[in-house]
Design a protein around this motif. Structure first.
Motif, PDB file in Angstrom:
ATOM      1  N   ASN A  22       0.835  -1.211   0.000  1.00 56.65           N
ATOM      2  CA  ASN A  22       0.000   0.000   0.000  1.00 56.65           C
ATOM      3  C   ASN A  22       0.867   1.258   0.000  1.00 56.65           C
ATOM      4  OD1 ASN A  22      -2.276  -1.617   0.211  1.00 56.65           O
ATOM      5  ND2 ASN A  22      -2.227  -1.594   2.453  1.00 56.65           N
ATOM      6  N   PRO A  23       0.590   2.193  -0.921  1.00 57.03           N
ATOM      7  CA  PRO A  23       1.301   3.471  -0.869  1.00 57.03           C
ATOM      8  C   PRO A  23       0.874   4.224   0.399  1.00 57.03           C
ATOM      9  CG  PRO A  23      -0.170   3.347  -2.792  1.00 57.03           C
ATOM     10  CD  PRO A  23      -0.419   2.133  -1.980  1.00 57.03           C
ATOM     11  N   THR A  24       1.833   4.841   1.093  1.00 54.16           N
ATOM     12  CA  THR A  24       1.460   5.521   2.337  1.00 54.16           C
ATOM     13  C   THR A  24       0.804   6.873   2.025  1.00 54.16           C
ATOM     14  OG1 THR A  24       3.409   6.881   2.769  1.00 54.16           O
ATOM     15  CG2 THR A  24       3.546   4.544   3.380  1.00 54.16           C
ATOM     16  N   HIS A  25       0.065   7.360   3.022  1.00 54.32           N
ATOM     17  CA  HIS A  25      -0.616   8.656   2.872  1.00 54.32           C
ATOM     18  C   HIS A  25       0.251   9.782   3.431  1.00 54.32           C
ATOM     19  CE1 HIS A  25      -1.290   7.714   7.067  1.00 54.32           C
ATOM     20  NE2 HIS A  25      -1.675   8.940   7.277  1.00 54.32           N
ATOM     21  N   TYR A  26       1.495   9.460   3.821  1.00 55.58           N
ATOM     22  CA  TYR A  26       2.323  10.471   4.477  1.00 55.58           C
ATOM     23  C   TYR A  26       2.783  11.546   3.486  1.00 55.58           C
ATOM     24  CZ  TYR A  26       2.255   7.103   8.266  1.00 55.58           C
ATOM     25  OH  TYR A  26       1.835   6.254   9.244  1.00 55.58           O
ATOM     26  N   CYS A  27       2.969  12.735   4.008  1.00 51.26           N
ATOM     27  CA  CYS A  27       3.390  13.857   3.167  1.00 51.26           C
ATOM     28  C   CYS A  27       4.844  13.634   2.732  1.00 51.26           C
ATOM     29  CB  CYS A  27       3.322  15.173   3.948  1.00 51.26           C
ATOM     30  SG  CYS A  27       1.713  15.508   4.668  1.00 51.26           S
ATOM     31  N   PRO A  28       5.238  14.227   1.618  1.00 55.82           N
ATOM     32  CA  PRO A  28       6.631  14.096   1.189  1.00 55.82           C
ATOM     33  C   PRO A  28       7.590  14.587   2.277  1.00 55.82           C
ATOM     34  CG  PRO A  28       5.313  15.100  -0.537  1.00 55.82           C
ATOM     35  CD  PRO A  28       4.433  15.020   0.685  1.00 55.82           C
ATOM     36  N   GLY A  29       8.614  13.805   2.548  1.00 52.40           N
ATOM     37  CA  GLY A  29       9.619  14.206   3.522  1.00 52.40           C
ATOM     38  C   GLY A  29       9.298  13.848   4.953  1.00 52.40           C
ATOM     39  N   CYS A  30       8.124  13.341   5.202  1.00 50.88           N
ATOM     40  CA  CYS A  30       7.708  12.991   6.571  1.00 50.88           C
ATOM     41  C   CYS A  30       8.528  11.812   7.094  1.00 50.88           C
ATOM     42  CB  CYS A  30       6.228  12.630   6.573  1.00 50.88           C
ATOM     43  SG  CYS A  30       5.651  11.891   8.114  1.00 50.88           S
ATOM     44  N   GLY A  31       8.831  11.831   8.372  1.00 53.14           N
ATOM     45  CA  GLY A  31       9.641  10.771   8.955  1.00 53.14           C
ATOM     46  C   GLY A  31       8.915   9.448   9.167  1.00 53.14           C
ATOM     47  N   HIS A  32       7.588   9.479   9.212  1.00 52.51           N
ATOM     48  CA  HIS A  32       6.846   8.255   9.539  1.00 52.51           C
ATOM     49  C   HIS A  32       7.191   7.076   8.630  1.00 52.51           C
ATOM     50  CE1 HIS A  32       4.306   9.102  12.903  1.00 52.51           C
ATOM     51  NE2 HIS A  32       3.744  10.157  12.345  1.00 52.51           N
ATOM     52  N   VAL A 186      15.620  10.115  12.286  1.00 52.36           N
ATOM     53  CA  VAL A 186      15.779   9.377  11.014  1.00 52.36           C
ATOM     54  C   VAL A 186      16.162  10.319   9.873  1.00 52.36           C
ATOM     55  CG1 VAL A 186      14.299   7.409  11.546  1.00 52.36           C
ATOM     56  CG2 VAL A 186      13.262   9.500  10.628  1.00 52.36           C
ATOM     57  N   HIS A 187      16.825  11.440  10.205  1.00 54.44           N
ATOM     58  CA  HIS A 187      17.072  12.442   9.157  1.00 54.44           C
ATOM     59  C   HIS A 187      18.380  12.202   8.412  1.00 54.44           C
ATOM     60  CE1 HIS A 187      19.474  13.792  12.441  1.00 54.44           C
ATOM     61  NE2 HIS A 187      19.890  14.896  11.827  1.00 54.44           N
ATOM     62  N   THR A 188      19.206  11.258   8.872  1.00 55.04           N
ATOM     63  CA  THR A 188      20.436  10.916   8.140  1.00 55.04           C
ATOM     64  C   THR A 188      20.588   9.398   8.143  1.00 55.04           C
ATOM     65  OG1 THR A 188      21.815  10.908  10.125  1.00 55.04           O
ATOM     66  CG2 THR A 188      21.608  13.018   8.980  1.00 55.04           C
ATOM     67  N   CYS A 221       7.807  17.604  10.463  1.00 56.44           N
ATOM     68  CA  CYS A 221       6.473  17.695   9.879  1.00 56.44           C
ATOM     69  C   CYS A 221       6.503  18.812   8.853  1.00 56.44           C
ATOM     70  CB  CYS A 221       5.422  17.983  10.959  1.00 56.44           C
ATOM     71  SG  CYS A 221       3.745  18.045  10.293  1.00 56.44           S
ATOM     72  N   PRO A 222       7.046  18.515   7.662  1.00 55.24           N
ATOM     73  CA  PRO A 222       7.180  19.578   6.656  1.00 55.24           C
ATOM     74  C   PRO A 222       5.856  20.307   6.400  1.00 55.24           C
ATOM     75  CG  PRO A 222       8.347  17.607   5.934  1.00 55.24           C
ATOM     76  CD  PRO A 222       7.598  17.238   7.190  1.00 55.24           C
ATOM     77  N   GLU A 231      14.449  21.851   4.564  1.00 51.38           N
ATOM     78  CA  GLU A 231      14.367  22.908   5.579  1.00 51.38           C
ATOM     79  C   GLU A 231      13.875  22.327   6.908  1.00 51.38           C
ATOM     80  OE1 GLU A 231      13.028  26.548   2.565  1.00 51.38           O
ATOM     81  OE2 GLU A 231      11.540  25.518   3.802  1.00 51.38           O
ATOM     82  N   ALA A 232      12.921  21.432   6.806  1.00 53.17           N
ATOM     83  CA  ALA A 232      12.338  20.850   8.021  1.00 53.17           C
ATOM     84  C   ALA A 232      13.400  20.090   8.807  1.00 53.17           C
ATOM     85  CB  ALA A 232      11.171  19.926   7.663  1.00 53.17           C
ATOM     86  N   ASN A 233      14.183  19.283   8.104  1.00 52.67           N
ATOM     87  CA  ASN A 233      15.234  18.537   8.808  1.00 52.67           C
ATOM     88  C   ASN A 233      16.285  19.467   9.413  1.00 52.67           C
ATOM     89  OD1 ASN A 233      14.133  16.041   8.488  1.00 52.67           O
ATOM     90  ND2 ASN A 233      15.319  15.507   6.664  1.00 52.67           N
ATOM     91  N   GLU A 234      16.604  20.535   8.680  1.00 47.45           N
ATOM     92  CA  GLU A 234      17.566  21.501   9.230  1.00 47.45           C
ATOM     93  C   GLU A 234      16.997  22.189  10.461  1.00 47.45           C
ATOM     94  OE1 GLU A 234      18.546  24.048   5.913  1.00 47.45           O
ATOM     95  OE2 GLU A 234      19.510  22.372   4.861  1.00 47.45           O
ATOM     96  N   TRP A 235      15.731  22.575  10.358  1.00 46.54           N
ATOM     97  CA  TRP A 235      15.058  23.242  11.485  1.00 46.54           C
ATOM     98  C   TRP A 235      15.001  22.312  12.702  1.00 46.54           C
ATOM     99  CZ3 TRP A 235      10.934  22.983  14.833  1.00 46.54           C
ATOM    100  CH2 TRP A 235      10.554  24.184  15.459  1.00 46.54           C
TER     101      TRP A 235
END
Lengths: 256, 370
Positions: A22-32, A186-188, A221-222, A231-235
């Motif tokens: 199943n394709p996830t419903h998560y937004c692009p870049g989300c860590g989930h 999980v950003h790197t 949470c971009p 930007e979100a990961n940097e923030w």
């Protein structure tokens, strides 16, 4: 990518069978999505998929059971650890985890969180902290930072009015029932590898019924933060990590 | 359909709460989660005291009723026979969880030893939670199977009925008792162990073998068309449940006045009926045993313009609405209630009966029947 003698491609990396198609419903870049994958990879690699039951929360990961190809229960808001208690107590030889966000685990479910860990329930509690209510559209979470702008703190979180962001991980680490408590991200790729190790150690200790393992994942949470994923990961690194520093918070002697 | 229960040959003298607790072990309880509240704490106390004799049963005191009902959700989802008990304020706290359990089609038994309300109220017996128990209680369109015991014997027996019905229909069942039934001691023939078979739970989350698709327990259906289908399925189940209606009829055939009462109040009505009959007034009693499904058809079959109904409850008039729906205007329906922990006496019910008899006489005269 290397090619084998008969001309077919060699598989060097693939989706674990513990994830559905199943394709996830998560937004692009989300860590989930990454956290789901790491968790399911560990379960797959440990060969415990047939003995594992997961409990999903209410929040962005409410549909976790659509993506995790194992037996799952979807709990009411805040109650995942109580549901997981019910599961683990009647299936004492299985592996049980709960998966919750910050609002679920550290606001509405604070009571269940503390008492589940205080009983030392032999479960893994995965706590995804991105400082915002993503599913409902970006409202203030118990872990929103001071000054953070959300849809319900449009002028920034005023800690004198609404309190400070809650360091629930440090709080529950004080409980005797907490066996292993750590904070990761999980950003790197390096961070992903550390988280994977932490999940694996948690399931290993479940076999020995040592108590509750609690792994916080500081995430992004971009969409809610209104940033692009980079930007979100940097923030996150710049603002979340100083308040929620990654690392082991309570490490049993056997893991040292 | 009824539950086949074999009983001990010798009776015991037990509190209702204790009889229910012992019966739950004998019914094959595997997991209990509860929180102290008067007047039901003896259930949790009895279970924790006896737990060492039942090593295969989990008895866990939770941190709240909210946690209890969600632990029940988890255990029921894992396919085991599970129960929680509480009293009115605690049952209110459980309503969200009960709604989820009903939606996720999980079998479990919930016991409400009612006390007077609203609010913190009193610890004295009440029937003020009839609406909450029979109409759903939490959010959304759902129902529980609701059994109303009127004796310590039924406190014990209905544990078996509750589990059987919950598991057959995959829905939560409730025993709607009250503080008097919970606290009073009576002779009880305890049900014997081992007579309640367990349904197959191929839907349970126990770990997914490679041989089947994953099982998941959920109440979330974002697509409204799917959500409506789920609702239609639940409503279909509730229609099928009507075959489980149970009702006790006493002296109803020649009755000019029929008392309708459940639980403790039905016992008091029996006394009032005896006193009325001794005075030559033909009174009968209908005691709904299943409050959901409610015995609408049975009550309707007694509806007649010449016959009056008097519903007696320990509340401000809740079941009386269902009695009115049942008779659908064919009979006059009156109500006598005490509230807030007060128990009606046979004497005050008899006074109501005599007043209705007088009314019946005048009506008959004015209609020229006499």
């Amino acid at each position: 990518m290397s090619t084998t003698m008969n001309g077919t491609m060699e598989i060097v990396y693939e989706k674990p069978k513990t994830l559905t198609d199943n394709p996830t419903h998560y937004c692009p870049g989300c860590g989930h999505g990454v956290i789901h994958r790491v968790l399911m990879e560990v379960i797959n690699e440990m060969g415990i998929a047939e003995q594992t039951v997961g409990v999903a929360p209410v929040g962005c990961s409410v549909f976790a059971y659509n993506y995790m190809n194992i037996d799952m229960q979807e709990a009411a808001h805040g109650r995942a650890s109580a549901v997981a208690t019910g599961v683990r107590r009647v299936l004492p030889d299985k592996f049980v985890f709960s998966y919750q966000g910050d609002g679920d685990l550290a606001a509405i479910g604070t009571g269940e969180t503390i008492h589940t860990i205080n009983r030392g329930e032999n479960i893994l509690m995965v706590f995804v902290n991105n400082g915002i209510y993503g599913m409902t559209g970006g409202q203030m979470a118990p872990t929103s930072l001071c000054g953070m702008i959300t849809s319900t703190t449009p002028y920034g979180r005023d800690e004198h009015f609404i309190g400070h962001p809650l360091k629930i991980t440090e709080m529950i680490a004080q409980l005797p029932g907490a066996y292993y408590v750590a904070r990761h991200s999980v950003h790197t790729p390096a961070a992903v590898r550390k988280l994977k190790k932490a999940f694996k150690a948690s399931f290993e200790s479940q076999k020995e019924k040592k108590g509750t393992c609690f792994i916080e994942v500081v995430s992004n949470c971009p969409s809610g933060w209104k940033m692009n994923p980079l930007e979100a990961n940097e923030w996150m690194e710049k603002n979340m990590f100083p308040y929620f520093p990654p690392g082991d918070i309570k490490l049993p002697a056997t893991m040292k | 359909m009824s539950t086949i229960i074999q009983h001990d040959e010798n009776p015991k003298l037990m509190k209702g709460n204790e009889a229910l607790a012992e019966a739950s072990f004998r019914a094959g309880l595997k997991a209990y989660f509860g929180y102290p509240i008067t007047p039901q704490s003896e259930i949790l106390e009895y279970l924790t005291e006896q737990a060492p004799n039942h090593k295969d049963v989990i008895v866990l005191q939770a941190e709240s009723e909210v946690a209890s009902i969600n632990m029940v959700y988890g255990a029921a989802g894992a396919g085991v026979r599970t129960m929680t008990t509480s009293s009115s304020p605690g049952i209110s706290l459980m309503q969200e969880g009960i709604s989820y359990i009903a939606a996720a089609e999980l079998p479990c038994l919930i016991v409400n030893v009612q006390r007077g309300g609203p609010g913190l109220g009193t610890i004295q017996p009440s029937q003020g939670d009839y609406f909450q128990a029979t109409k759903g209680g939490g959010h959304g369109d759902y129902h529980l199977i609701v059994l109303a015991p009127s004796s310590v014997q039924e406190m014990a027996d209905f544990v078996f009925d509750g589990f059987r019905l919950a598991e057959e229909y995959r829905m939560p069942a409730m025993i709607l008792s009250d503080g008097a039934l919970g606290q009073m001691m009576e002779k009880v023939y305890l049900p014997k162990s081992g007579s309640l078979p367990k349904q197959e739970v191929e839907w349970a989350t126990t770990g997914k073998p490679a041989s089947r698709e994953r099982n998941y327990i959920t109440s979330l259906h974002m697509d409204p068309e799917k959500m409506e289908l789920v609702n239609l399925h639940l409503q279909d189940k509730y229609r099928k449940l009507k075959q489980e209606v149970r009702c006790e009829l006493i002296n109803t055939n020649d009755a000019d006045i029929i008392l309708v009462a459940f639980g403790l109040t039905a016992r008091i009505c029996n006394k009032a009926m005896e006193a009325a009959r001794a005075k030559g007034i033909n009174v009968g009693v209908i005691r709904p045993i299943t409050l959901y499904p409610f015995p609408y058809e049975i009550i309707a079959s007694f509806a007649d313009p010449m016959r009056m109904f008097l519903t007696v409850e320990m509340n401000a008039g809740q079941m009386v609405e269902d009695v009115r729906l049942a008779v659908n205007g064919k009979s006059s329906v009156y109500f006598k209630g005490r509230m807030g922990g007060m128990i009606p006496t046979p004497e005050e019910i008899l006074l109501e009966i005599e007043a209705l008899t007088e009314k019946q006489r005048t009506m008959s005269q004015s209609a020229g029947y006499l």
